[in-house]
Design a protein around this motif. Structure first.
Motif, PDB file in Angstrom:
ATOM      1  N   MET A  98      -4.312 -59.281  15.801  1.00 42.02           N
ATOM      2  CA  MET A  98      -4.981 -58.916  14.547  1.00 42.02           C
ATOM      3  C   MET A  98      -3.977 -58.251  13.593  1.00 42.02           C
ATOM      4  SD  MET A  98      -7.940 -59.144  13.186  1.00 42.02           S
ATOM      5  CE  MET A  98      -8.942 -58.467  11.875  1.00 42.02           C
ATOM      6  N   THR A 142      -6.484 -67.370  10.859  1.00 41.10           N
ATOM      7  CA  THR A 142      -7.769 -67.727  11.472  1.00 41.10           C
ATOM      8  C   THR A 142      -7.683 -67.709  12.992  1.00 41.10           C
ATOM      9  OG1 THR A 142      -8.148 -69.140   9.564  1.00 41.10           O
ATOM     10  CG2 THR A 142      -9.620 -69.455  11.432  1.00 41.10           C
ATOM     11  N   LEU A 143      -6.618 -68.309  13.521  1.00 41.20           N
ATOM     12  CA  LEU A 143      -6.501 -68.388  14.976  1.00 41.20           C
ATOM     13  C   LEU A 143      -6.133 -67.035  15.593  1.00 41.20           C
ATOM     14  CD1 LEU A 143      -4.848 -71.881  15.487  1.00 41.20           C
ATOM     15  CD2 LEU A 143      -7.227 -71.216  15.814  1.00 41.20           C
ATOM     16  N   SER A 157      -6.999 -64.125  14.532  1.00 39.52           N
ATOM     17  CA  SER A 157      -8.119 -63.169  14.483  1.00 39.52           C
ATOM     18  C   SER A 157      -9.303 -63.609  15.353  1.00 39.52           C
ATOM     19  CB  SER A 157      -8.591 -62.981  13.034  1.00 39.52           C
ATOM     20  OG  SER A 157      -9.056 -64.205  12.506  1.00 39.52           O
ATOM     21  N   ALA A 158      -9.333 -64.889  15.762  1.00 37.01           N
ATOM     22  CA  ALA A 158     -10.525 -65.416  16.450  1.00 37.01           C
ATOM     23  C   ALA A 158     -10.893 -64.656  17.740  1.00 37.01           C
ATOM     24  CB  ALA A 158     -10.353 -66.912  16.728  1.00 37.01           C
ATOM     25  N   TRP A 206     -10.157 -61.567  18.639  1.00 32.09           N
ATOM     26  CA  TRP A 206     -10.533 -60.191  18.276  1.00 32.09           C
ATOM     27  C   TRP A 206     -11.956 -60.177  17.698  1.00 32.09           C
ATOM     28  CZ3 TRP A 206     -11.908 -57.434  13.855  1.00 32.09           C
ATOM     29  CH2 TRP A 206     -11.763 -56.049  13.921  1.00 32.09           C
TER      30      TRP A 206
END
Lengths: 171, 437
Positions: free
Chosen positions: A16, A59-60, A62-63, A65
């Motif tokens: 993140m 996008t990937l 943070s996914a 988390w």
């Protein structure tokens, strides 16, 4: 299991943080591109391409988390009105579908990345880069999402027999 | 397999999974996997979904989304919002329901900087709601204007969801962003008028508050120092976009940098505030784009299965006028808005709606702005409206959920009236973009 989950939690935090720094870099990069172009000193030709790649990476990264925080949006209107125990069973179905979909992305993402690597495919835009660099991020990220689904199910098995209070909508 | 069965499987299947509580992104992935096996040649189709998912996010038209959200998050986390509210409050003095009016005006200014309806509602809810309740405002008069103006944030640029709508539908993002300005301002003015009238009729809803006496520069200082620079940033973002100096993405980056710069000049941009803003932005962006990643092949599978053509032909075969078709589409969107989130609304309907718009020769910008108003309504409609929940999250316990539901009713009615007006007078949406771009 809890200790392993905590270790993965720190990995997700780190991902993140990386996403946050990439966002800051993207903002400054696009700003610098506009400024230099309008000042007549050229502009940064690779700015658009790198920004697009950063959007994908954010996008990937943070996914997993977001999944741990219960922030991936879903519709919970039915879960709230049915008996709590049935809602809890729906949570199991939902997690199993989530795990299966994640594993699909891991397997097919891996196959597509390996095929691209073996074929020596390159992306030719402003920059010329091996295509597998970005393709390979997808199965890795979804492997972490799949692992988090396992942790979710473990938490669900110990939780009260009722639906979770996850996020329900976005933006 | 007939198109009816394909439509039932794909649209009905995704609806079923959504209602079972499966995360939206993975709902679409699950349906896409089934669709790929049935309609895209099995293994080849399954590999194609992966490629499509990767490509779906490497799309420059989506890059304004995090940048617009970042502007709002910075405003929220640096405390600039408090100064803006103070500045506006000093100017609005002898008006019935003064604080509610201040909330709407401040919300309109925030909307011009923030691309996130959540950030605007949370900002106003956490800053103004306690003050209004402490001064004896009825909970419906305190919460209603905040949620209503939070939803208008989606119409007034910058707006993350407008960018997404443009990107998914193929409608010009610049025109859509600018097309939302006039309808958004109409709603803001209507909200103020309603509050004033309502409080004049029932003064107990918003007791008059004591106003500190200030004169000359003191009454204008905060406005000049804090509000005008933000309005200037809005003008730069819109000006750069409509003047052709920068794309929406580039305007958004300039806006985000200018907002950070302004916060730094005021000494409010601490590392902590910056990291909170970035984290908030990544979270909202990740939520939206994860759905796009999962759902990207859905419209393609709908089309390959014959469901899109079948549905479009069935609707066109009814002999309805374009206006009737548009009205029907709006009714479907409002109905969907009661149950599902805005991103899902777009993903489910656009594959069928856009071919209809093209075939019937409907102005896409007009249609896009109507679509935005329906999504804005979806943010406010009980029981699932996102902003109702955002308000629930920031409101103290004495404000009940029933208060919150009741509070939005007049604003929902005004939004419906605007929708009706826009159906009859498309120029409200199309005039400004046609003038500027």
């Amino acid at each position: 299991m809890q200790r392993i989950s905590a270790v993965f939690g720190r990995v997700f935090d780190g991902m993140m943080l990386a996403a946050c720094l990439l966002l800051l870099f993207m903002t400054l990069l696009i700003g610098a591109d506009v400024a230099t172009r309008n000042l007549g000193v050229g502009g940064i030709a690779w700015s658009n391409e790198v920004s697009e790649n950063i959007l994908y990476l954010i996008t990937l990264l943070s996914a997993p988390w977001l999944l741990r925080q219960g922030q991936h949006i879903r519709v919970d209107i039915l879960l709230r009105v049915i008996p709590p125990r049935i809602g809890w069973l729906f949570e199991w179905v939902s997690d199993l579908i989530g795990l299966a979909c994640s594993l699909y992305f891991v397997w097919y993402g891996w196959k597509v990345a390996v095929a691209s690597y073996q074929a020596g495919a390159v992306t030719i835009k402003t920059l010329v880069t091996p295509e597998w660099w970005l393709l390979a991020v997808l199965p890795v990220a979804f492997l972490l999402v799949a692992i988090e689904f396992v942790f979710r199910m473990q938490r669900l098995s110990k939780a009260e027999r009722s639906p979770r209070t996850d996020a329900v909508s976005a933006s | 397999m007939s198109w009816q069965l394909a439509a039932l499987l794909l649209l009905g299947g995704s609806t079923l999974l959504l209602f079972m509580g499966v995360p939206v992104a993975l709902t679409f992935v699950a349906i896409n996997i089934i669709g790929a096996v049935l309609y895209l040649g099995g293994d080849a189709g399954l590999a194609q979904i992966v490629r499509n998912s990767v490509l779906s996010l490497m799309n420059f038209s989506l890059t304004p989304i995090p940048l617009f959200i970042l502007m709002g998050e910075i405003l929220f986390h640096t405390g600039l919002a408090i100064k803006v509210i103070d500045g506006i409050e000093r100017l609005i003095r002898q008006v019935p329901g003064r604080l509610a009016v201040v909330a709407v005006v401040a919300g309109t200014v925030f909307s011009a900087i923030s691309g996130s309806t959540i950030a605007t509602t949370a900002m106003l809810g956490s800053l103004m709601l306690p003050v209004m309740l402490a001064r004896g405002y009825h909970p419906t008069m305190a919460t209603g204007p905040i949620m209503a103006i939070g939803a208008v944030d989606m119409l007034i640029p910058p707006s993350a969801l407008t960018v997404l709508l443009g990107s998914l539908s193929g409608i010009s993002i610049s025109k859509l962003l600018i097309g939302g300005v006039v309808p958004g301002l109409i709603l803001s003015v209507a909200f103020v008028a309603y509050i004033v009238l309502r409080v004049r009729l029932t003064p107990a809803l918003a007791p008059p508050t004591l106003i500190e006496k200030r004169s000359g520069w003191q009454s204008w200082r905060l406005l000049v120092l804090y509000v005008l620079p933000l309005v200037f940033i809005f003008a730069v973002v819109i000006g750069a976009m409509s003047g052709g100096f920068a794309t929406p993405t580039e305007s958004a980056a300039l806006g985000a940098i200018a907002t950070m710069g302004l916060a730094a000049v005021y000494g409010a941009l601490s590392l902590d505030a910056l990291m909170k803003s970035l984290r908030g932005t990544v979270a909202i962006t990740g939520i939206i784009l994860f759905i796009i990643l999962g759902a990207t092949t859905f419209s393609q599978i709908l089309s390959f299965s014959g469901a899109t053509d079948g549905l479009v032909a069935a609707i066109l075969g009814q002999g309805l006028t374009p206006l009737m078709v548009v009205a029907m589409m709006m009714l479907i969107l409002i109905f969907l808005g009661i149950f599902v989130d805005q991103v899902s609304m777009m993903l489910i309907t656009l594959p069928v709606f856009m071919p209809l718009v093209t075939r019937l020769g409907i102005d896409p910008v007009w249609f896009g702005v109507l679509f935005l108003i329906c999504m804005q309504l979806g943010l406010l409609l009980p029981p699932h409206g996102l902003l109702l929940m955002t308000m629930r999250g920031v409101a103290p316990p004495e404000v009940t959920t029933a208060h919150i539901f009741q509070a939005v009713v007049p604003y929902v009615i005004m939004s419906l009236l605007l929708l009706g007006l826009l159906l009859l007078l498309p120029a409200i949406a199309t005039w400004l973009p046609n003038l500027l771009i």
